[in-house]
Design an enzyme around this catalytic site. Sequence first.
Site, PDB file in Angstrom:
ATOM      1  N   SER A   1       6.285  -0.831  10.533  1.00  0.00           N
ATOM      2  CA  SER A   1       4.504  -0.447   9.918  1.00  0.00           C
ATOM      3  C   SER A   1       4.619   1.027   9.529  1.00  0.00           C
ATOM      4  O   SER A   1       5.106   2.020  10.133  1.00  0.00           O
ATOM      5  CB  SER A   1       3.750  -0.960  10.896  1.00  0.00           C
ATOM      6  OG  SER A   1       2.428  -0.253  10.547  1.00  0.00           O
TER       7      SER A   1
ATOM      8  N   HIS B   1       9.052  -3.741   3.421  1.00  0.00           N
ATOM      9  CA  HIS B   1       8.741  -3.844   2.041  1.00  0.00           C
ATOM     10  C   HIS B   1      10.005  -4.113   1.097  1.00  0.00           C
ATOM     11  O   HIS B   1       9.918  -4.903   0.468  1.00  0.00           O
ATOM     12  CB  HIS B   1       8.132  -2.611   1.519  1.00  0.00           C
ATOM     13  CG  HIS B   1       6.887  -2.077   2.240  1.00  0.00           C
ATOM     14  ND1 HIS B   1       6.591  -0.892   3.049  1.00  0.00           N
ATOM     15  CD2 HIS B   1       5.418  -2.836   2.427  1.00  0.00           C
ATOM     16  CE1 HIS B   1       5.540  -0.963   3.652  1.00  0.00           C
ATOM     17  NE2 HIS B   1       4.691  -1.866   3.050  1.00  0.00           N
TER      18      HIS B   1
ATOM     19  N   MET C   1       0.861  -1.099  -0.078  1.00  0.00           N
ATOM     20  CA  MET C   1       0.114   0.011   0.233  1.00  0.00           C
ATOM     21  C   MET C   1       0.963   1.326   0.023  1.00  0.00           C
ATOM     22  O   MET C   1       0.389   2.305   0.469  1.00  0.00           O
ATOM     23  CB  MET C   1      -1.020   0.016   1.123  1.00  0.00           C
ATOM     24  CG  MET C   1      -1.993  -1.156   1.048  1.00  0.00           C
ATOM     25  SD  MET C   1      -3.462  -0.631   1.913  1.00  0.00           S
ATOM     26  CE  MET C   1      -2.876  -0.428   3.686  1.00  0.00           C
TER      27      MET C   1
ATOM     28  N   VAL D   1      10.244  -7.793   9.888  1.00  0.00           N
ATOM     29  CA  VAL D   1      11.237  -6.659  10.038  1.00  0.00           C
ATOM     30  C   VAL D   1      11.085  -5.864  11.115  1.00  0.00           C
ATOM     31  O   VAL D   1      10.120  -5.253  11.311  1.00  0.00           O
ATOM     32  CB  VAL D   1      11.671  -6.317   8.583  1.00  0.00           C
ATOM     33  CG1 VAL D   1      13.058  -5.443   8.959  1.00  0.00           C
ATOM     34  CG2 VAL D   1      12.054  -6.967   7.580  1.00  0.00           C
TER      35      VAL D   1
ATOM     36  N   GLU E   1       5.567 -11.491   7.275  1.00  0.00           N
ATOM     37  CA  GLU E   1       4.900 -12.056   8.403  1.00  0.00           C
ATOM     38  C   GLU E   1       4.426 -11.184   9.424  1.00  0.00           C
ATOM     39  O   GLU E   1       3.445 -11.543  10.456  1.00  0.00           O
ATOM     40  CB  GLU E   1       5.844 -13.092   9.056  1.00  0.00           C
ATOM     41  CG  GLU E   1       6.041 -14.266   8.260  1.00  0.00           C
ATOM     42  CD  GLU E   1       6.976 -15.432   8.954  1.00  0.00           C
ATOM     43  OE1 GLU E   1       7.242 -15.013  10.056  1.00  0.00           O
ATOM     44  OE2 GLU E   1       6.910 -16.353   8.252  1.00  0.00           O
TER      45      GLU E   1
END
Length: 294
Positions: free
Chosen positions: A194, A46, A39, A185, A157
């Site tokens: 996040s 990412h 997103m 991570v 995950e």
Amino acid sequence: MRRDAGKGEMGMRKVSRIQEVRSFLREASGRSIGLVPTMGYLHEGHLSLLRRSRKENDVTAVSLFVNPTQFGPGEDLEAYPRDLERDLALLEREGADLVFAPRPEELYFPDASTWVEETRLASGLCGASRPGHFRGVCTVVLKLFQIVGPTRAYFGEKDYQQLQVIRRMTRDLNVPTEVVGCPLVREPDGLALSSRNTYLSPEERASALRLSRCIALAREAARGGQRDARSLRETARRHLEEDPRIRVDYLELVHPETLEPLETLDGEGRLILAAWVGKTRLLDNGTLCPEAGR
């Protein structure tokens, strides 16, 4: 394996239309394709997925799309962080071949009436807290699989339930894509990466460290011989609830594949949780094993 010579010929291409994706991939005919759905507002988590894809595929495609159908009423769709230029610069630096950044109307017809729904693994945890969320996730992921036709698709995950739901959907619908789960991570201090971490004040960020620490405390208890799932959950929950900035949404010890709640930790379990830190909802999870040293 990846063909670097081919990448050099194509370079990174940014597109926003489905037909442009398919045109690009015709040029890559016969090559393995890795897809990294995101997103946007990219972070190291990412980028770790992108690097894994580059190692395992000839061509890597990344999607940047804040999917409106997985947000419920009152959730942070409009506020969700976005920085397309920054994302593109990071992806070019990391060697992505194709970036697909569509507008919502490119993926959803105004009168769309077809949805994809997994009904077992998606029913609890985030599915209970966010009705309709996984319907939106499954629908957009299957759309991306249909558009890109990836050999492999990469998911972190950190969103553990999402990973298992997508695996089940892919299996049940005979989608010829391998779903690859990649390790969560963390920041050096333990906070799970996040995009929503940007919402946290300095004080809230300090409180958010309790999410990873509560998992570590439960893991230590399991290694010390505790097998009762309720006791392990309470060990973790107490640590969270000691901080008034934290409100627990859910905290469960589940089977790592079925996501069914465990009563006893006889083998590997997954402690999975969601909690509000101030106004920000964060996820974390970790493996618990009864064997010492794991």
